[in-house]
Motif scaffolding. Structure first.
Motif, PDB file in Angstrom:
ATOM      1  N   PHE A 147     -10.851  11.649  -0.509  1.00 20.36           N
ATOM      2  CA  PHE A 147      -9.414  11.882  -0.439  1.00 20.36           C
ATOM      3  C   PHE A 147      -8.885  11.738   0.981  1.00 20.36           C
ATOM      4  N   LEU A 148      -9.664  12.193   1.944  1.00 22.54           N
ATOM      5  CA  LEU A 148      -9.251  11.996   3.341  1.00 22.54           C
ATOM      6  C   LEU A 148      -9.057  10.512   3.618  1.00 22.54           C
ATOM      7  N   LEU A 149     -10.045   9.748   3.169  1.00 23.40           N
ATOM      8  CA  LEU A 149     -10.009   8.317   3.415  1.00 23.40           C
ATOM      9  C   LEU A 149      -8.835   7.665   2.691  1.00 23.40           C
ATOM     10  N   PHE A 150      -8.635   8.096   1.459  1.00 18.26           N
ATOM     11  CA  PHE A 150      -7.599   7.486   0.638  1.00 18.26           C
ATOM     12  C   PHE A 150      -6.203   7.804   1.192  1.00 18.26           C
ATOM     13  N   VAL A 151      -5.958   9.087   1.508  1.00 16.56           N
ATOM     14  CA  VAL A 151      -4.617   9.474   1.962  1.00 16.56           C
ATOM     15  C   VAL A 151      -4.338   8.918   3.349  1.00 16.56           C
ATOM     16  N   PHE A 152      -5.300   9.118   4.278  1.00 17.18           N
ATOM     17  CA  PHE A 152      -5.040   8.682   5.649  1.00 17.18           C
ATOM     18  C   PHE A 152      -5.201   7.177   5.823  1.00 17.18           C
ATOM     19  N   GLY A 153      -6.127   6.608   5.098  1.00 20.42           N
ATOM     20  CA  GLY A 153      -6.408   5.191   5.299  1.00 20.42           C
ATOM     21  C   GLY A 153      -5.551   4.288   4.445  1.00 20.42           C
ATOM     22  N   VAL A 154      -5.193   4.734   3.232  1.00 23.31           N
ATOM     23  CA  VAL A 154      -4.472   3.864   2.318  1.00 23.31           C
ATOM     24  C   VAL A 154      -3.018   4.300   2.153  1.00 23.31           C
ATOM     25  N   VAL A 155      -2.828   5.547   1.709  1.00 23.44           N
ATOM     26  CA  VAL A 155      -1.472   5.998   1.375  1.00 23.44           C
ATOM     27  C   VAL A 155      -0.569   5.956   2.604  1.00 23.44           C
ATOM     28  N   LEU A 156      -0.989   6.631   3.683  1.00 21.45           N
ATOM     29  CA  LEU A 156      -0.142   6.666   4.876  1.00 21.45           C
ATOM     30  C   LEU A 156       0.045   5.271   5.469  1.00 21.45           C
ATOM     31  N   GLY A 157      -0.953   4.430   5.304  1.00 19.29           N
ATOM     32  CA  GLY A 157      -0.852   3.069   5.805  1.00 19.29           C
ATOM     33  C   GLY A 157       0.199   2.285   5.034  1.00 19.29           C
ATOM     34  N   GLN A 158       0.170   2.424   3.705  1.00 16.90           N
ATOM     35  CA  GLN A 158       1.131   1.712   2.880  1.00 16.90           C
ATOM     36  C   GLN A 158       2.546   2.202   3.126  1.00 16.90           C
ATOM     37  N   LEU A 159       2.670   3.480   3.415  1.00 16.35           N
ATOM     38  CA  LEU A 159       3.992   4.030   3.683  1.00 16.35           C
ATOM     39  C   LEU A 159       4.454   3.695   5.096  1.00 16.35           C
ATOM     40  N   GLY A 160       3.563   3.171   5.884  1.00 12.80           N
ATOM     41  CA  GLY A 160       3.938   2.770   7.232  1.00 12.80           C
ATOM     42  C   GLY A 160       3.877   3.873   8.260  1.00 12.80           C
TER      43      GLY A 160
ATOM     44  N   VAL B 243     -23.518   7.217   1.676  1.00 14.50           N
ATOM     45  CA  VAL B 243     -22.744   6.837   0.486  1.00 14.50           C
ATOM     46  C   VAL B 243     -21.279   6.615   0.826  1.00 14.50           C
ATOM     47  N   MET B 244     -20.855   7.079   2.029  1.00 13.97           N
ATOM     48  CA  MET B 244     -19.475   6.831   2.432  1.00 13.97           C
ATOM     49  C   MET B 244     -19.239   5.356   2.785  1.00 13.97           C
ATOM     50  N   ILE B 245     -20.303   4.632   3.082  1.00 11.36           N
ATOM     51  CA  ILE B 245     -20.125   3.228   3.472  1.00 11.36           C
ATOM     52  C   ILE B 245     -19.585   2.400   2.305  1.00 11.36           C
ATOM     53  N   PRO B 246     -20.257   2.402   1.136  1.00 12.39           N
ATOM     54  CA  PRO B 246     -19.675   1.647   0.013  1.00 12.39           C
ATOM     55  C   PRO B 246     -18.307   2.175  -0.390  1.00 12.39           C
ATOM     56  N   VAL B 247     -18.120   3.494  -0.318  1.00 12.93           N
ATOM     57  CA  VAL B 247     -16.808   4.042  -0.658  1.00 12.93           C
ATOM     58  C   VAL B 247     -15.754   3.466   0.277  1.00 12.93           C
ATOM     59  N   GLY B 248     -16.072   3.399   1.571  1.00 12.98           N
ATOM     60  CA  GLY B 248     -15.150   2.831   2.552  1.00 12.98           C
ATOM     61  C   GLY B 248     -14.815   1.384   2.228  1.00 12.98           C
ATOM     62  N   TYR B 249     -15.845   0.628   1.898  1.00 13.73           N
ATOM     63  CA  TYR B 249     -15.614  -0.784   1.567  1.00 13.73           C
ATOM     64  C   TYR B 249     -14.746  -0.924   0.329  1.00 13.73           C
ATOM     65  N   LEU B 250     -14.894   0.007  -0.630  1.00 13.60           N
ATOM     66  CA  LEU B 250     -14.116  -0.067  -1.870  1.00 13.60           C
ATOM     67  C   LEU B 250     -12.670   0.348  -1.651  1.00 13.60           C
ATOM     68  N   VAL B 251     -12.465   1.409  -0.884  1.00 11.51           N
ATOM     69  CA  VAL B 251     -11.128   1.984  -0.758  1.00 11.51           C
ATOM     70  C   VAL B 251     -10.273   1.220   0.243  1.00 11.51           C
TER      71      VAL B 251
ATOM     72  N   ASP C 102      -8.911  -1.874   2.662  1.00 14.93           N
ATOM     73  CA  ASP C 102      -8.721  -3.324   2.502  1.00 14.93           C
ATOM     74  C   ASP C 102      -9.742  -4.094   3.320  1.00 14.93           C
ATOM     75  N   GLU C 103      -9.908  -3.610   4.550  1.00 14.79           N
ATOM     76  CA  GLU C 103     -10.769  -4.397   5.415  1.00 14.79           C
ATOM     77  C   GLU C 103     -11.585  -3.473   6.300  1.00 14.79           C
ATOM     78  N   VAL C 104     -12.899  -3.652   6.267  1.00 19.49           N
ATOM     79  CA  VAL C 104     -13.760  -2.918   7.187  1.00 19.49           C
ATOM     80  C   VAL C 104     -14.443  -3.949   8.057  1.00 19.49           C
ATOM     81  N   ALA C 105     -14.131  -3.928   9.337  1.00 21.42           N
ATOM     82  CA  ALA C 105     -14.736  -4.908  10.239  1.00 21.42           C
ATOM     83  C   ALA C 105     -15.680  -4.199  11.193  1.00 21.42           C
ATOM     84  N   TRP C 106     -16.973  -4.237  10.872  1.00 23.31           N
ATOM     85  CA  TRP C 106     -17.965  -3.558  11.690  1.00 23.31           C
ATOM     86  C   TRP C 106     -18.785  -4.559  12.472  1.00 23.31           C
TER      87      TRP C 106
END
Lengths: 268, 337
Positions: free
Chosen positions: A47-60, A132-140, A142-146
């Protein structure tokens, strides 16, 4: 070889086998309760990843690069916290109420090694929780550039971070009474959660010097910063050697206090 | 028990075959800043294959002594060995040769009954291939064959106790310590546990049990050490302890209709009487306990004659052979703990 008669008896192969037996028991129990383990490990960081990484990002509200910064931080957070939880809570209950650990304290294994087993087991869970957070990160995201060249160093940091977490869990588990464990989790765990430079880069806290000092005392900071240095070097980060040194020191300090506390609780 | 001849887990130290199974010498344990030691210069030795009972009131130091012997309590001074291994100097080796049945159940509730046995064997280095067969065999012997996959939470007190005994035997210990083995068990479960202990002793395992149950000690133990305030008060076979009591047998009389002093005087004059006690207390009838040197039956007739001579009427007679309890009370007093 100079004084074989006075030398302390060496730990024979028996102690190694007993150690593996005790570790095997903990792993087998984790395997049996895998469903609850995995949900305990995944839900909060997801949820941290989703809200901070996706939701807040989409909202700008956050810039697109923020998720890049957050993911290594969450790996660090999970490595440490999953390890703390794996050792601290069961020990509090074991030593105070159920005494279930007694059978392992009576195994042909030095009491210190039983304590070390607890740290190692916590670290294994922490490491798993982090990976296990690595695949979750890749799924949630858009882009993970490591920077994949940094993976070996990142792995080393995660191992040390997990061990530090396991050792910190041992300290909490042996020093805190069951009546206080709720309070301790609230007043210790929550601040640790937000001062580990998980959600922000440590070096950019220059305008909040007092907060930066607090973050510098949190071992998770060095896992987060080290991981950023290894995987996303474009984000400002602490030098790798400093992170390594700080984590080794944290392992040694928590390990020493935790093992002492464990022996004190185990033997009257 | 023929099946219990597994290869012993190798440890740093090998047990000394010639040494007593358990030896305690001048053992002292003082907890923290407590002024009185819990164990205060205790010494005894247990022979191999013996069932040894440590008998004493609550707080006498029995559990602490067992704690020291099982490496869970550090001694303050003195010496304690199990199978010749100094438990303080080499606790790891000692743990390999001793088994423990604790006072409080401490089964692993993350595992089922069989799991408790199998993992215990794993801690003790029993080869993987042997663990399960050994576990099933012990479950069978303890009457738990149908409980193999049951969680310890769902076992009754007696079943849990049997499982704990089975667990203690999984690594084929030389010495099994049982701390209050039948406290809180119903009579059937108690008997079952007693039978298993007797069986173990017959198969050559040394058993050290602590108890405050006199009957249990008298029934199971070859020798009994009576402990109080951390000190050993007496040590012998139950029958020798009882025989050493002054006034071996008793006749309890309830009577009416005479002056107590004159009845006591007449009974005292009978040959073979060691003494007369007045136990009347608050009761309406006079209640006397006559202690006899020989058997109670032999002096019954002259005692009753003496009572009749004093003009009293006997309403009840009870013959008593002394028990370990009398020895215990004689040594440790009647005061409540």
């Amino acid at each position: 070889m100079s004084a074989p008669t006075t030398a302390p008896r060496q730990a024979g192969p028996g102690q190694g086998r007993a150690f593996l037996g005790v570790l095997g028991r903990d792993l087998a129990v984790t395997g049996k309760e895998f469903g609850s383990f995995i949900s305990q490990v995944l839900v909060q960081p997801f949820f941290l990843l989703f809200v901070f990484g996706v939701v807040l990002g989409q909202l700008g509200y956050v810039t697109p690069g923020y998720a890049q910064l957050l993911l290594p931080g969450l790996l660090a957070l999970n490595a440490f916290f999953v390890a703390v939880q794996a050792t601290a809570l069961p020990l509090v209950i074991d030593f105070s109420y159920t005494k279930e650990i007694e059978d392992r304290l009576l195994a042909p294994l030095s009491t210190r090694l039983v304590a070390v087993e607890k740290i190692v087991f916590g670290a294994l869970r922490g490491l798993f929780g982090s990976l296990v957070m690595i695949p979750v990160g890749y799924l949630v995201l858009d882009e993970v550039a490591w920077d994949l060249a940094g993976l070996p160093f990142a792995a080393l940091l995660l191992v040390l971070g997990s061990l530090a977490g396991g050792a910190a869990g041992l300290v909490i588990g042996t020093l805190v009474s069951p009546r206080r464990i709720n309070v301790v989790f609230a007043v210790v765990i929550t601040p640790l959660l937000f001062t580990g430079s998980t959600q922000f880069p440590f070096l950019q806290l220059g305008n909040l010097r007092w907060f930066q000092v607090i973050c510098a005392l949190n071992p998770i900071t060095y896992v987060s910063e080290g991981l950023r240095g290894a995987l996303t070097p474009s984000v400002p980060h602490l030098p790798g050697w400093l992170c390594l040194l700080a984590l080794v020191a944290a392992c040694a300090l928590f390990g020493a206090i935790g093992i002492r506390g464990f022996v004190r609780r185990a033997i009257d | 028990m023929s099946t219990q001849t597994t290869t012993r887990p190798s440890t740093g130290a090998e047990a000394d075959e010639a040494a007593p199974a358990v030896e305690v010498a001048d053992l002292v344990k003082r907890y923290g800043r407590s002024s009185t030691p819990a164990v205060d210069g205790l010494s005894f030795a247990v022979r191999r294959g013996e069932v040894f009972g440590l008998l004493g009131p609550n707080g006498a130091g029995k559990t602490t002594t067992v704690g020291v012997l099982t490496t869970r309590v550090t001694k303050t001074s003195g010496r304690a060995t199990v199978a010749g291994i100094d438990v303080a100097a080499d606790p790891v080796a000692a743990r390999a040769v001793l088994g423990v049945v604790p006072q409080r159940p401490n089964l692993d509730r993350s595992l089922d009954a069989r799991g408790n046995l199998v993992w215990h064997a794993a801690y003790h280095g029993v080869p993987r291939a042997r663990r399960r067969a050994l576990a099933d065999e012990l479950l069978e012997r303890m009457g738990l064959a149908d409980k193999a996959t049951t969680n310890p939470d769902e076992l009754s007190g007696g079943q849990a106790q049997r499982l704990i005994i089975a667990r203690g035997l999984m690594h084929d210990p030389r010495v099994l310590f049982l701390d209050e083995p039948s406290t809180g068990l119903d009579p059937q479960a108690r008997l079952f546990v007693h039978d298993r202990v007797a069986e173990l002793a017959a198969s050559g395992v040394t058993v050290v049990l602590t108890t405050h149950d006199m009957d249990e000690a008298a029934k199971l133990a070859d020798r009994v050490g009576i402990v109080d305030h951390g000190r050993l008060l007496a040590l012998d076979t139950p029958s020798a302890l009882v025989a050493a009591l002054p006034g071996e047998a008793t006749i309890d009389l309830t009577l009416t209709g005479a002056d107590v002093a004159s009845v006591r005087g007449r009974i005292d004059a009978v040959r073979g009487i060691a003494g007369v006690e007045d136990l009347t207390g608050e009761r309406p009838d006079t209640h006397l306990r006559v202690r006899c040197d020989g058997e109670a039956g032999a002096v019954l007739a002259p005692v009753l004659g003496a009572v009749a001579d004093a003009g009293a009427t006997v309403s009840q007679v009870e013959l008593g052979e002394p028990t370990l309890e009398d020895v215990f009370i004689d040594l440790t007093g009647r005061g409540l703990r």
